[in-house]
Write a protein that holds these residues in place. Structure first.
Motif, short mmCIF file in Angstrom:
data_model
loop_
_atom_site.label_atom_id
_atom_site.label_comp_id
_atom_site.label_asym_id
_atom_site.label_seq_id
_atom_site.Cartn_x
_atom_site.Cartn_y
_atom_site.Cartn_z
N LEU A 156 28.85 84.17 -81.71
CA LEU A 156 28.31 83.01 -81.39
C LEU A 156 28.44 82.68 -79.78
CD1 LEU A 156 28.89 80.61 -84.31
CD2 LEU A 156 26.67 81.41 -83.47
N ALA A 157 29.81 83.04 -79.30
CA ALA A 157 29.97 83.07 -77.73
C ALA A 157 28.93 83.96 -76.94
CB ALA A 157 31.33 83.41 -77.46
N ALA A 158 28.61 85.27 -77.60
CA ALA A 158 27.68 86.00 -76.87
C ALA A 158 26.39 85.44 -76.90
CB ALA A 158 27.61 87.17 -77.92
N ARG A 159 25.95 84.57 -77.80
CA ARG A 159 24.61 83.97 -77.69
C ARG A 159 24.64 82.77 -76.67
NH1 ARG A 159 21.78 83.47 -83.44
NH2 ARG A 159 20.53 82.37 -82.24
N ILE A 160 25.95 82.18 -76.59
CA ILE A 160 25.97 81.26 -75.58
C ILE A 160 25.75 81.85 -74.22
CG2 ILE A 160 27.60 79.71 -74.48
CD1 ILE A 160 28.44 78.85 -77.44
N ALA A 161 26.56 82.91 -74.16
CA ALA A 161 26.47 83.62 -72.68
C ALA A 161 24.94 84.01 -72.38
CB ALA A 161 27.47 84.84 -72.81
N ALA A 162 24.30 84.38 -73.36
CA ALA A 162 22.91 84.71 -73.18
C ALA A 162 22.13 83.52 -72.65
CB ALA A 162 22.27 85.33 -74.28
N VAL A 163 22.12 82.44 -73.17
CA VAL A 163 21.84 80.98 -72.68
C VAL A 163 22.27 80.88 -71.38
CG1 VAL A 163 21.12 78.62 -73.08
CG2 VAL A 163 21.48 80.34 -74.87
N ASP A 164 23.64 81.20 -71.05
CA ASP A 164 24.07 80.96 -69.85
C ASP A 164 23.49 81.70 -68.73
OD1 ASP A 164 26.06 79.05 -70.68
OD2 ASP A 164 27.53 80.69 -70.93
N LEU A 165 23.40 82.99 -68.92
CA LEU A 165 22.78 84.03 -68.03
C LEU A 165 21.41 83.72 -67.87
CD1 LEU A 165 24.82 87.08 -68.66
CD2 LEU A 165 25.06 85.51 -66.91
N ASP A 166 20.56 83.39 -68.81
CA ASP A 166 19.11 82.84 -68.76
C ASP A 166 18.78 81.86 -67.54
OD1 ASP A 166 18.42 84.71 -70.74
OD2 ASP A 166 18.04 83.22 -72.40
N GLY A 167 19.87 81.04 -67.71
CA GLY A 167 20.12 80.13 -66.45
C GLY A 167 20.08 80.34 -65.21
N ILE A 168 20.69 81.31 -64.85
CA ILE A 168 20.53 82.13 -63.55
C ILE A 168 19.66 83.40 -63.35
CG2 ILE A 168 22.81 81.12 -62.97
CD1 ILE A 168 23.82 83.96 -63.46
N GLU A 169 18.92 83.82 -64.32
CA GLU A 169 17.98 84.81 -64.14
C GLU A 169 16.84 84.16 -63.14
OE1 GLU A 169 17.74 88.01 -64.64
OE2 GLU A 169 19.35 88.25 -66.26
N LEU A 184 27.24 76.25 -64.39
CA LEU A 184 27.19 76.73 -66.00
C LEU A 184 28.52 76.87 -66.59
CD1 LEU A 184 24.13 78.87 -66.00
CD2 LEU A 184 24.40 76.55 -66.86
N TYR B 145 19.19 70.75 -64.88
CA TYR B 145 19.61 70.72 -66.11
C TYR B 145 19.52 69.12 -66.64
CZ TYR B 145 21.08 75.36 -66.81
OH TYR B 145 20.96 76.58 -66.88
N TYR B 153 22.08 75.08 -76.59
CA TYR B 153 23.86 74.98 -76.62
C TYR B 153 24.04 74.23 -77.96
CZ TYR B 153 24.16 76.71 -71.82
OH TYR B 153 24.09 77.73 -70.93
N GLN B 203 27.82 90.71 -70.44
CA GLN B 203 26.28 90.67 -70.57
C GLN B 203 25.87 90.55 -69.14
OE1 GLN B 203 24.39 87.87 -73.00
NE2 GLN B 203 25.82 88.02 -74.77
#
Lengths: 231, 231
Positions: A156-169, A184, B145, B153, B203
């Motif tokens: 689940l932390a990996a899925r949170i990190a994916a949302v995090d990184l989407d936010g800076i892409e 973030l 945000y 989240y 990631q």
């Protein structure tokens, strides 16, 4: 703009701005006279960021300076900026938890966890020591929580990190990207933990059958009503 | 067992045990003589829990006493124990974040977020103030945000809470259940945030194409390789 206008726009008192300038938390303005300088929007933005780091997350001025210095130095390289933000803020916020963790006998369990998750991280990532220390404490308390119990949390932390990184892409301005990574990572932590507690409260009520429409059953057995099947 | 044996088994010095007894953090032993008492396994277990709360999470003795007192009073009712653990530890750990949050103009946004997630929580849940405060700070920093960005989240927090609650389902002994709820909520927080940082590092490397097999591209454009279209 002059320092008085910078103070007005950022909401930071002039004496505090001068302190941040002396400590190197804020970059100097453009000198226009021996005792006078001109500031711009980059100063307003930086002051807000400093205030968030020092005020909201309680970082020391020294820790905030280290984080900001590194971020702005590496602003052209998103991956290195993120790595620095992760390491520096973890060090600053979790010194107590991480202390001595590098030598923890649990480190091999942490490596097993990372293997199971398929993650590649640097050997000295500070997060590893925090996880090792937690495993130590869980064992001392006599719980049956070993690294295998952390696998679903890791997923689940990996899925949170994916949302995090989407936010800076897709952010093109390097300065904005660096600041966003910092926001973030550091500022969202309390909100994420608060959301977890709120979700626990909601789901505990649902499982107990004590929702607003459900019956309030004070004599319900420990363990709750109709637990879902194991995944 | 005598206090010396209790000290040996728990790893807590005798003077500290006496301090915890005076402060009410540890329940008294069975008096066997005017200056002598007999302790049992429940004292060993409680001492380990106190050490974890005070040592690992840095709670004050007063805050730890409040949490433990409430947990043991309500030990027959899992939902109320969990509610107390969530509230008390949040208050103790996040006072700075929550201060003044109840009156935040962002509270209606927090309610919108909870509605979108379909969560029912108590009106004065301390987590709400933390989320409101975070939204305030994100707006002050000029980010885009708002509460809608927190929905994914929240959805992941709900899945974490489900794993948390699975961990206390089926435990029949009320004392064990209360302690487990405390452990899961308080002690796992640093590990969860550390896992998030480790996942971000992994990631970020993968997205940048800088994995062990991937090409190391120092000249990669800011924003990473093949960013997705803007939302």
């Amino acid at each position: 703009m002059r320092i008085s206008e910078l103070s007005r726009r950022s909401g930071v008192p002039i004496t505090t701005i001068k302190y941040y300038l002396r400590e190197g938390l804020l970059h100097p303005g453009r000198a226009t006279a021996p005792n006078q300088a001109e500031y711009d929007d980059s100063h307003v933005r930086r002051l807000r960021l400093v205030r968030a780091l020092v005020g909201v997350r309680g970082l020391s001025v020294g820790a905030a300076k280290e984080v900001l210095g590194g971020v702005y130095e590496r602003e052209g390289d998103p991956h290195r900026v993120l790595g620095l933000v992760l390491g520096a803020t973890a060090d600053a916020a979790d010194t107590g938890d991480a202390a001595g963790g590098a030598a923890s006998p649990r480190m091999s369990e942490v490596d097993a966890l990372l293997d199971a998750l398929g993650w590649q991280v640097s050997e000295d990532a500070s997060g590893k020591a925090v996880v090792a220390r937690t495993l130590d404490t869980l064992a001392e308390l006599g719980t049956d929580y070993d690294w295998k119990r952390l696998v679903p949390y890791g997923e689940l932390a990996a899925r949170i990190a994916a949302v995090d990184l989407d936010g800076i892409e897709g952010i093109r301005d390097p300065l904005e990207m660096a600041e966003r990574a910092l926001v973030l990572t550091v500022l969202l932590e309390p909100a994420l933990m608060a959301l977890r507690r709120l979700a626990q409260e909601h789901q505990s009520a649902v499982r107990r059958g004590a929702g607003p429409e459900g019956p309030d059953a004070p004599g319900a057995p420990a363990g709750g009503v109709s637990p879902p099947p194991a995944p």
